[in-house]
Design a protein around this motif. Structure first.
Motif, mmCIF file in Angstrom:
data_model
loop_
_atom_site.group_PDB
_atom_site.id
_atom_site.type_symbol
_atom_site.label_atom_id
_atom_site.label_comp_id
_atom_site.label_asym_id
_atom_site.label_seq_id
_atom_site.Cartn_x
_atom_site.Cartn_y
_atom_site.Cartn_z
ATOM 1 N N PHE A 111 -1.473 -4.430 -6.707
ATOM 2 C CA PHE A 111 -1.083 -3.616 -8.034
ATOM 3 C C PHE A 111 0.486 -3.142 -8.288
ATOM 4 C CE2 PHE A 111 -0.789 -1.199 -3.995
ATOM 5 C CZ PHE A 111 0.367 -0.365 -4.332
ATOM 6 N N LYS A 112 1.508 -3.550 -7.276
ATOM 7 C CA LYS A 112 2.465 -3.585 -7.408
ATOM 8 C C LYS A 112 2.945 -3.866 -8.937
ATOM 9 C CE LYS A 112 3.052 -2.143 -3.345
ATOM 10 N NZ LYS A 112 2.512 -2.191 -1.851
ATOM 11 N N ASP A 113 2.047 -5.034 -9.516
ATOM 12 C CA ASP A 113 2.914 -5.264 -10.955
ATOM 13 C C ASP A 113 2.552 -3.710 -12.025
ATOM 14 O OD1 ASP A 113 2.636 -7.894 -9.757
ATOM 15 O OD2 ASP A 113 0.581 -8.224 -10.682
ATOM 16 N N GLY A 137 5.668 -7.582 1.142
ATOM 17 C CA GLY A 137 5.259 -8.439 0.473
ATOM 18 C C GLY A 137 4.897 -8.238 -0.975
ATOM 19 N N ASN A 138 4.002 -7.487 -0.722
ATOM 20 C CA ASN A 138 3.873 -7.741 -2.015
ATOM 21 C C ASN A 138 4.915 -7.040 -3.220
ATOM 22 O OD1 ASN A 138 1.414 -8.897 -1.675
ATOM 23 N ND2 ASN A 138 0.301 -6.702 -1.395
ATOM 24 N N THR A 139 5.013 -5.713 -3.127
ATOM 25 C CA THR A 139 6.372 -5.394 -3.847
ATOM 26 C C THR A 139 7.852 -6.425 -4.177
ATOM 27 O OG1 THR A 139 6.053 -3.161 -2.564
ATOM 28 C CG2 THR A 139 7.909 -3.340 -3.712
ATOM 29 N N GLY A 237 -3.439 3.980 1.782
ATOM 30 C CA GLY A 237 -1.693 4.895 1.824
ATOM 31 C C GLY A 237 -0.766 4.359 2.702
ATOM 32 N N GLY A 238 0.274 3.687 2.689
ATOM 33 C CA GLY A 238 1.166 3.138 2.928
ATOM 34 C C GLY A 238 2.504 4.065 3.135
ATOM 35 N N ASN A 239 3.345 3.660 2.344
ATOM 36 C CA ASN A 239 4.284 4.205 1.341
ATOM 37 C C ASN A 239 4.046 5.118 1.150
ATOM 38 O OD1 ASN A 239 7.225 4.036 1.843
ATOM 39 N ND2 ASN A 239 7.681 3.481 0.435
ATOM 40 N N LEU A 240 2.874 5.653 0.194
ATOM 41 C CA LEU A 240 2.303 6.731 -0.342
ATOM 42 C C LEU A 240 2.782 6.892 -1.705
ATOM 43 C CD1 LEU A 240 2.617 9.636 2.912
ATOM 44 C CD2 LEU A 240 0.284 8.075 2.062
ATOM 45 N N GLY A 241 3.594 5.715 -2.342
ATOM 46 C CA GLY A 241 4.020 5.784 -3.728
ATOM 47 C C GLY A 241 2.386 5.928 -4.475
ATOM 48 N N ASN A 242 1.880 4.650 -4.037
ATOM 49 C CA ASN A 242 0.126 4.745 -5.573
ATOM 50 C C ASN A 242 -0.747 6.297 -4.930
ATOM 51 O OD1 ASN A 242 -1.057 3.158 -7.327
ATOM 52 N ND2 ASN A 242 -2.504 2.322 -5.572
ATOM 53 N N THR A 243 -0.921 6.639 -4.235
ATOM 54 C CA THR A 243 -1.144 8.391 -3.527
ATOM 55 C C THR A 243 -0.844 8.963 -4.836
ATOM 56 O OG1 THR A 243 -1.973 7.299 -1.644
ATOM 57 C CG2 THR A 243 -2.235 9.697 -2.014
ATOM 58 N N LEU A 372 -9.338 -1.054 -4.459
ATOM 59 C CA LEU A 372 -8.779 -2.480 -3.739
ATOM 60 C C LEU A 372 -7.668 -2.769 -4.243
ATOM 61 C CD1 LEU A 372 -12.290 -5.024 -3.867
ATOM 62 C CD2 LEU A 372 -11.347 -2.720 -1.962
ATOM 63 N N THR A 373 -6.738 -3.005 -3.218
ATOM 64 C CA THR A 373 -4.989 -3.174 -3.616
ATOM 65 C C THR A 373 -4.643 -4.483 -3.744
ATOM 66 O OG1 THR A 373 -4.663 -2.416 -1.826
ATOM 67 C CG2 THR A 373 -4.387 -0.818 -2.729
ATOM 68 N N GLY A 374 -5.333 -5.138 -3.483
ATOM 69 C CA GLY A 374 -4.728 -6.865 -3.434
ATOM 70 C C GLY A 374 -5.759 -8.065 -2.974
HETATM 71 C C1 LIG Z 1 1.888 -1.757 -1.398
HETATM 72 C C2 LIG Z 1 0.385 -1.543 -0.659
HETATM 73 C C3 LIG Z 1 -0.299 -0.450 -0.243
HETATM 74 C C4 LIG Z 1 0.349 0.489 -0.085
HETATM 75 O O1 LIG Z 1 0.545 1.176 -0.798
HETATM 76 P P1 LIG Z 1 1.446 2.397 -0.768
HETATM 77 O O2 LIG Z 1 1.939 2.604 -2.012
HETATM 78 O O3 LIG Z 1 2.576 2.400 -0.495
HETATM 79 O O4 LIG Z 1 1.022 3.914 -0.012
HETATM 80 C C5 LIG Z 1 -2.076 -0.750 0.256
HETATM 81 N N1 LIG Z 1 -2.359 -2.129 -0.289
HETATM 82 C C6 LIG Z 1 -1.214 -3.431 -0.748
HETATM 83 C C7 LIG Z 1 -2.312 -4.247 -0.731
HETATM 84 C C8 LIG Z 1 -0.162 -3.086 -1.296
HETATM 85 O O5 LIG Z 1 0.520 -3.832 -1.520
#
Ligand SMILES: *Cc1c(COP(=O)(O)O)cnc(C)c1O
Ligand SMILES: [Zn+2]
Length: 418
Positions: A111-113, A137-139, A237-243, A372-374
């Motif tokens: 989703f980073k795209d 990695g994904n960013t 949720g990781g860095n929580l930007g997507n939330t 699903l984020t990746g």
């Molecule tokens: C970046 C990422 C996350 C976390 O998203 P945040 O915006 O950092 O919470 C989750 N899953 C995948 C595959 C990511 O690349």
């Protein structure tokens, strides 16, 4: 659109943080300027257009984004999001139905795209020559691809150990410079935050353009559902930007009159990297942790966007929880059984749904969208290790069959058909 501090509200200029209080910046949309019916039909009409901006699931919604001149837009047709029925996944979670929205089906497979198209287009418009990010990695992969398209040099800081080889290889392919740092993601982000934004474009999710691009996933999801709002959106949720981005997108869609309620947002963290989950349970401020999890994309101990994300979860009436690495691993294998596949961090959403069904927080018949984020190929080593293990859904390779044992194997395979 106005850029202002997300915490004290002070108007902001060309800095990365609020000069008054150090808070993160955010764009504010004035919903009074739009007509909901006209917007919906404009967005729906664009789905049949071949204009590169219309085919992007970010720029299709350009009226709701900070203005960027067309010649500066760097797009790879991102955020064209498939929705899949989660038959096996719903069953695993003891729910009647659920669907996956697959953000891993993006140009660089995460989703980073969606955020990066906005951040790099802005960097190009501003005349930036170098873009920098810290990444698990994904960013890094997303930034490098958009930098390659924009003719901007990319520099990424990644932890020297514990990130997926496929993500690094992708980044190298796109021509960015990779610097492996001695430390984890949180350390890499600290280094990036100390850089001078006047010299380099900093494109981590502290960059408000990233959030603007990513909020469009909410619009694209709603549009793909003919603007029907789900009961729940469940995401890792990781860095929580997507939330914070999803929450902002839904809130804006509501304020614009595109929808008449917002979904509850459930954020799922890995148990070894769960400071936000702890904060949600216990209150107070976020206490950073040293992160440990095999879901490397959410291995983050000091999430930068926690305040924004907390506000979004609360406004939506949502929740935050954490699940173990084993639960994530099994859920990831189950997503595969649906014929979809995802990387480990993404499967936190299905593991989270299962836990929330057990607690009764999510009803059996609720309409649930799992984010699903990746993509599954982001971390092939993880999948291989799972299937070689004794885990419940491991699928072992059989040794060379003889003619007789092959007949038996065919019988066994036939019997196992679901
Ligand atoms: C970046 C990422 C996350 C976390 O998203 P945040 O915006 O950092 O919470 C989750 N899953 C995948 C595959 C990511 O690349
Ligand atoms: Zn401020």
């Amino acid at each position: 659109m106005q850029l202002a501090c997300s915490e004290c509200g002070a108007r902001a200029g060309d800095t990365l943080f609020c000069i008054a209080c150090g808070g993160l910046l955010a764009f504010a949309l004035d919903p009074g300027r739009y007509d909901a019916t006209a917007l919906r039909s404009l967005f729906d009409r664009r789905r049949g257009s071949n204009d590169p901006l219309d085919t992007s699931g970010v720029w299709r919604f350009r009226e709701l984004l900070p203005p960027i001149a067309r010649e500066n837009v760097v797009t790879l047709r991102e955020n064209v999001l498939p929705l899949y029925d989660a038959r096996v996944g719903a069953d695993y979670a003891n729910a009647t139905h659920a669907s996956y929205v697959h953000l891993g089906m993006n140009p660089t497979a995460s989703f980073k795209d969606a955020g990066m198209t906005a951040a790099i287009s802005h960097a190009k418009a501003a005349g930036a020559r170098v873009a920098v990010c810290a990444s698990t990695g994904n960013t890094a992969a997303a930034m490098s691809a958009y930098c390659a398209r924009a003719g901007i040099a990319g520099l990424v800081l990644v932890p020297a150990v514990g990130i997926s080889a496929a993500k690094v290889a992708q980044t190298l392919d796109y021509g960015a410079t990779v610097a492996a740092i001695d430390g984890d993601f949180d350390r890499a982000l600290d280094v990036v935050r100390s850089l001078d934004p006047a010299r380099v474009a900093i494109v981590n999710s502290i960059n408000p353009y990233r959030i603007e691009g990513q909020k469009c996933a909410a619009f694209a999801l709603l549009q793909a559902r003919d603007w029907r709002v789900p009961d729940w959106l469940v995401l890792p949720g990781g860095n929580l930007g997507n939330t914070s981005a999803f929450g902002k997108g839904f809130r804006e869609a509501l304020a614009l009159g595109l929808i008449d309620c917002v979904p509850r947002i459930a954020v799922v963290q890995a148990a070894g990297a769960a400071p936000f989950s702890k904060l949600f349970r216990e209150g107070g401020d976020l206490v950073p942790v040293r992160a440990h999890t095999t879901a490397t994309a959410i291995k983050i101990g000091a999430p930068a966007s926690w305040r924004k994300a907390l506000a979004e979860v609360r406004t939506s009436g949502g929740t935050v929880l954490d699940v173990t690495d084993e639960e994530i691993a099994d859920a990831r294998a189950i997503v595969g059984r649906d014929g979809i596949g995802c990387e480990p961090a993404s499967a936190a959403s299905l593991a989270g749904l299962r836990a929330l069904r057990e607690r009764g927080t999510i009803g059996r018949d609720d309409d649930v969208v799992l984010v699903l984020t990746g993509h599954v190929l982001k971390d092939g080593g993880y999948a291989t290790a799972y299937h070689e293990s004794a885990a419940p859904f491991a699928n072992h390779i059989r040794s060379t069959p003889t003619d007789a044992s092959l007949r038996e194997l065919i019988d066994e395979v036939t019997a196992s058909r679901v």
